[in-house]
Write an enzyme that holds these catalytic residues in place. Sequence first.
Site, PDB file in Angstrom:
ATOM      1  N   CYS A 115      58.637  54.305  35.923  1.00 11.53           N
ATOM      2  CA  CYS A 115      59.300  53.016  36.381  1.00 11.53           C
ATOM      3  C   CYS A 115      59.580  53.280  38.089  1.00 11.53           C
ATOM      4  O   CYS A 115      59.516  52.361  38.682  1.00 11.53           O
ATOM      5  CB  CYS A 115      60.769  52.920  35.871  1.00 11.53           C
ATOM      6  SG  CYS A 115      60.677  52.444  34.284  1.00 11.53           S
ATOM      7  N   HIS A 256      65.783  49.495  41.388  1.00  8.76           N
ATOM      8  CA  HIS A 256      65.174  49.413  40.058  1.00  8.76           C
ATOM      9  C   HIS A 256      66.036  48.530  39.076  1.00  8.76           C
ATOM     10  O   HIS A 256      67.135  48.989  39.020  1.00  8.76           O
ATOM     11  CB  HIS A 256      64.590  50.656  39.515  1.00  8.76           C
ATOM     12  CG  HIS A 256      63.905  50.530  38.123  1.00  8.76           C
ATOM     13  ND1 HIS A 256      63.203  49.451  37.825  1.00  8.76           N
ATOM     14  CD2 HIS A 256      64.248  51.186  36.944  1.00  8.76           C
ATOM     15  CE1 HIS A 256      62.809  49.802  36.584  1.00  8.76           C
ATOM     16  NE2 HIS A 256      63.383  50.657  36.089  1.00  8.76           N
ATOM     17  N   ASN A 286      64.151  44.791  32.530  1.00 12.63           N
ATOM     18  CA  ASN A 286      63.444  45.747  33.177  1.00 12.63           C
ATOM     19  C   ASN A 286      61.999  45.829  33.101  1.00 12.63           C
ATOM     20  O   ASN A 286      61.457  46.047  32.139  1.00 12.63           O
ATOM     21  CB  ASN A 286      64.067  47.161  32.293  1.00 12.63           C
ATOM     22  CG  ASN A 286      63.387  48.555  33.265  1.00 12.63           C
ATOM     23  OD1 ASN A 286      62.372  48.247  34.018  1.00 12.63           O
ATOM     24  ND2 ASN A 286      63.942  49.619  32.874  1.00 12.63           N
TER      25      ASN A 286
END
Length: 329
Positions: A115, A256, A286
């Site tokens: 990520c 994030h 996400n």
Amino acid sequence: MAAPAVKILSWGTHVPERVVTNDELSLSLDTSDEWISSRSGIRERRIADDGEAASDLGAAAAKKALDAAGLGPAQLDLIIVASLSHDAPFPATASYLAGRIGADGVPAFDVSAACTGFIYALAAGRAFVAAGQATRVLVVGAEVVSRMIDWSDRSTAVLFGDGAGALVLGPAAAGEEGIIGFDLGNEPSGTELLKLPAGGSRLPARPETVAGRQHYLKMNGREVFRFATRVVAASAQRVLAKYDYDVSDVDLFVPHQANIRIIDAAARKLGLPPERIFTNLDRYGNTSCASIPICLDEAAAAGRLERGSLVLMTGFGAGLSWGSCLARW
Ligand code: UT7
């Protein structure tokens, strides 16, 4: 001599049309809208169609970013794609994406940092321009994480979504700051906490790995949560200190989008009020490498990022990795 400044010239995003709400997930999983929204802040996510891969979403985002910059694909010097849901183990998703946008002959490679990949890709793209090895670089975060999810595992299935975001980087004009700098890091002691176990050279795809459900994302949510709440604020503070800025200088913090509780904890530690933090995980979940560029695009469209705004981006994820980028919009 200082390296030449590099700036973000344009941006674009693409998300799949299909919206999957928490209530819809609750029909097939032992979960509820109440649990998902209170524990994560997520209310719905986008899920790609069966035929769509990461490069398809990424190419759609890239075309928007190129159009916004008034550039054609042949004017690119480099394409970098960050993803954890590559079209295939190889060739690079960037190679597929180059084909989809008609960037014949343009060098293309992938960055793999889970990520955090988008921040690493941004650092790489900036370094190529600063070193004079490229003038226009396309940096894309593109994910179809839904393909990596075990849809019978409620502890992960409710958290992720699909999407893509792209930026075009190029030299800044005289006097412009552009991308100011980065804080990047990795804690290898946490490699086992978040991973997709099989399909690589350590555990190749075999009938047993398929039977053992080893081709799905596995996560120790509690430990990753602890890591994230520790590292997000610390990395943000480090990048600010490194370049002589203060939290009070930050116009917009773009973290994030994994869990609203992680973002709130970081905001508290940093002393940042809600109006200086961008979140959209309620609508997308996400999206891994795509989360930060999707936020940037939406923040710019909403007038929350304007020319001259100081933007602080912080990513984290498997590795366990983290990365922050400070930039003048
Ligand atoms: O970009 C990648 C980085 N990933 C992340 O940042 C994820 C970080 N971790 C998290 O966001 C959180 O740890 C989660 C959202 C994954 C979980 O939240 P939590 O508050 O840490 O919950 P938990 O794992 O401690 O689980 C609490 C309970 C458990 O039941 P028991 O053992 O207390 O009876 C779970 O089995 O909640 C249960 N549970 C669920 N219940 C309903 C786990 N998932 C679900 C679910 N629906 N979807």
